[in-house]
Motif scaffolding. Structure first.
Motif: not given
Length: 483
Positions: A218-222, A380-385, A421-426, A436-444
């Motif tokens: 998914x990361x590659x196909x953007x 990007x994917x939400x903008x695609x959607x 689905x892919x947006x939730x996964x990310x 704090x080093x591996x926390x996924x801050x993407x939703x924030x």
């Protein structure tokens, strides 16, 4: 589409395909994310996940291509969202545009930061006394941004030429890497190794780990919306733009699978290579020796630099179009076009400056930088959607010359499901225990972007932005054309 023409149509079919193929960039995407996939599912997900996700992305590309054929403008996603919405056109267009903008800026920043990191790795391999620092990485990334901005400042022909070169760089580079990994190593993993499963995420649920591993593909196909954004500069855009999107995805899927298999079967010491700072680089060193690995690393670095350049080009056109409709602060600046170069020069430098803003936090926190640019894929994917979802809601969609016929709605429905689905996964945790080093801050990060866009919308934008602007009738617009 209701706009006077300011950009020249100098992109041909191959050029339009080239920009999306370069942004997808199988070498850059696979090498930057391969290590994560080794721990989240291992070879089974790296190989079969690539196949499955490629098919799903093809649905997204086909649905986007159908819309691009109907609305071939630089505004691309936000423009089509505004045209396809039944109600609240301004709001749909506004949110789509800002998700697209943030996602593209994040993509430019992430790609160039990755290139700077790999350049540091190459220097370290060449001179063992070299000690890379975060400050040096940021400095190199800044220099890369400067060169890419200068390239985009000059003519469209120059960018088109560089993108043509990048296609051959990627294809020939992929062949060189694959042949080297196939011929030179004294031994390879057995055929059954492709089904080997690894869960190094820290989570006990293997299915969850496998789903996380899908992020590699998914990361590659953007970035294949790049063809859409360049449509105003593409000849026969209603046909060549959707064809460019589809060809970029199909060729990337096939070539990427070959490269993925070559890397997987070249693995020698799985645990040691998984723990290395750059697992794919360590695989090259173990399988081919340091000398050959350094030469192949130059191919990888070149691919990343081409990717960053194409990212900035696409980002620039989105800024140009969004400003043309008055949706950005200082819009009158960002949609101006140089009479000498016929390029939106000010938008180029705004794109470079925004990418630099995202890179600067890496001076003191790599985690903060990763958090900010993680929103690249989700944005990007939400903008695609959004436009694909809005097309689904229409009882009647007026297609362009390139269309899916009666398969349009089923393809769009599958695309929307996969994007969700892919947006939730990310946005899910990617390692356990969570620190704090591996926390996924993407939703924030995504939440912060949406919060700012919402506050801005209700404060002022909803009164002045009603979606894509029409400059007049076809005859009136023709009279405004500068070409």
């Amino acid at each position: 589409m209701g706009y006077p023409r300011k950009l020249t149509r100098r992109f041909h079919a191959f050029d339009n395909f080239a920009i999306s193929f370069t942004i997808i960039n199988i070498i850059s995407g696979i090498f930057s994310a391969f290590g994560f996939g080794m721990g989240a599912g291992g070879p089974r997900i790296l190989v079969f996940g690539w196949i499955g996700v490629s098919v799903m992305v093809l649905f997204v590309g086909a649905a986007m291509g159908e819309i691009a054929s109907a609305y071939p403008t630089s505004g691309a996603l936000y423009f089509s969202a505004g045209k396809l919405a039944k109600r609240h056109r301004g709001a749909w267009s506004w949110y789509t545009g800002w998700l697209n903008f943030v996602g593209q800026v994040g993509g430019t920043a992430a790609t160039n930061y990755a290139a700077a990191t790999f350049i540091q790795a190459f220097i370290g391999m060449q001179w063992s006394s070299y000690e890379p620092t975060q400050q040096q990485t940021v400095g190199i990334a800044t220099a890369i941004l400067l060169v890419q901005a200068l390239a985009n400042t000059y003519t469209v022909q120059l960018v088109a030429l560089v993108n043509r070169i990048s296609v051959w760089w990627l294809l020939v580079g992929m062949v060189v890497i694959v042949v080297a990994l196939t011929v030179k190593p004294s031994s390879h993993q057995p055929a059954s190794f492709a089904t080997h499963f690894v869960n190094g995420t820290g989570f006990s649920n293997g299915l969850y780990a496998a789903m996380l591993g899908l992020l590699v593909t998914s990361w590659t196909f953007t970035g294949f919306d790049g063809s859409f954004h360049m449509s105003e500069e593409t000849v026969k855009a209603t046909v060549n733009t959707p064809k460019g999107i589809m060809r970029a995805i199909i060729y990337s899927a096939l070539a990427g699978l070959v490269l993925m298999l070559a890397l997987v079967y070249a693995i020698r010491d799985y645990e040691a290579e998984l723990q290395a700072s750059a697992p794919p680089v360590q695989i090259l060193v173990d399988a081919l020796g340091a000398g050959t690995a350094k030469l192949l690393l130059l191919i990888v670095i070149g691919a990343m630099l081409f990717c960053g350049l194409a990212n900035m080009t696409s980002n620039t056109r989105q800024i140009f179009a969004f400003s043309r409709d008055g949706a950005m602060p200082g819009s009158r600046w960002w949609h101006s076009v140089s009479l000498r170069t016929r390029t939106p020069v000010k938008a180029v430098w705004l794109a470079a400056a925004c990418a630099l803003v995202l890179i600067i936090p890496a001076l003191w926190s790599h985690t903060a930088f990763t958090a900010i640019v993680s929103v690249n894929v989700v944005g990007l994917y939400l903008a695609y959607g959004v436009p694909i979802f809005l097309r689904l809601r229409l009882s009647h969609f007026e297609p362009g010359p390139w269309n899916l016929g009666r398969f349009g709605k089923p393809v769009a429905a599958i695309a929307v499901v996969w994007i969700g689905l892919s947006s939730v996964l990310f946005m899910l945790p990617q390692a356990s225990p969570i620190t704090s080093d591996n926390f996924n801050y993407a939703p924030i990060a995504l939440g912060a972007v949406l919060l700012i866009a919402t506050v801005w919308w209700f404060a002022t934008a909803r009164r002045r932005f009603q979606g894509p602007v029409s400059y007049g009738s076809p005859d009136e617009v023709a009279a405004m054309d500068l070409i």
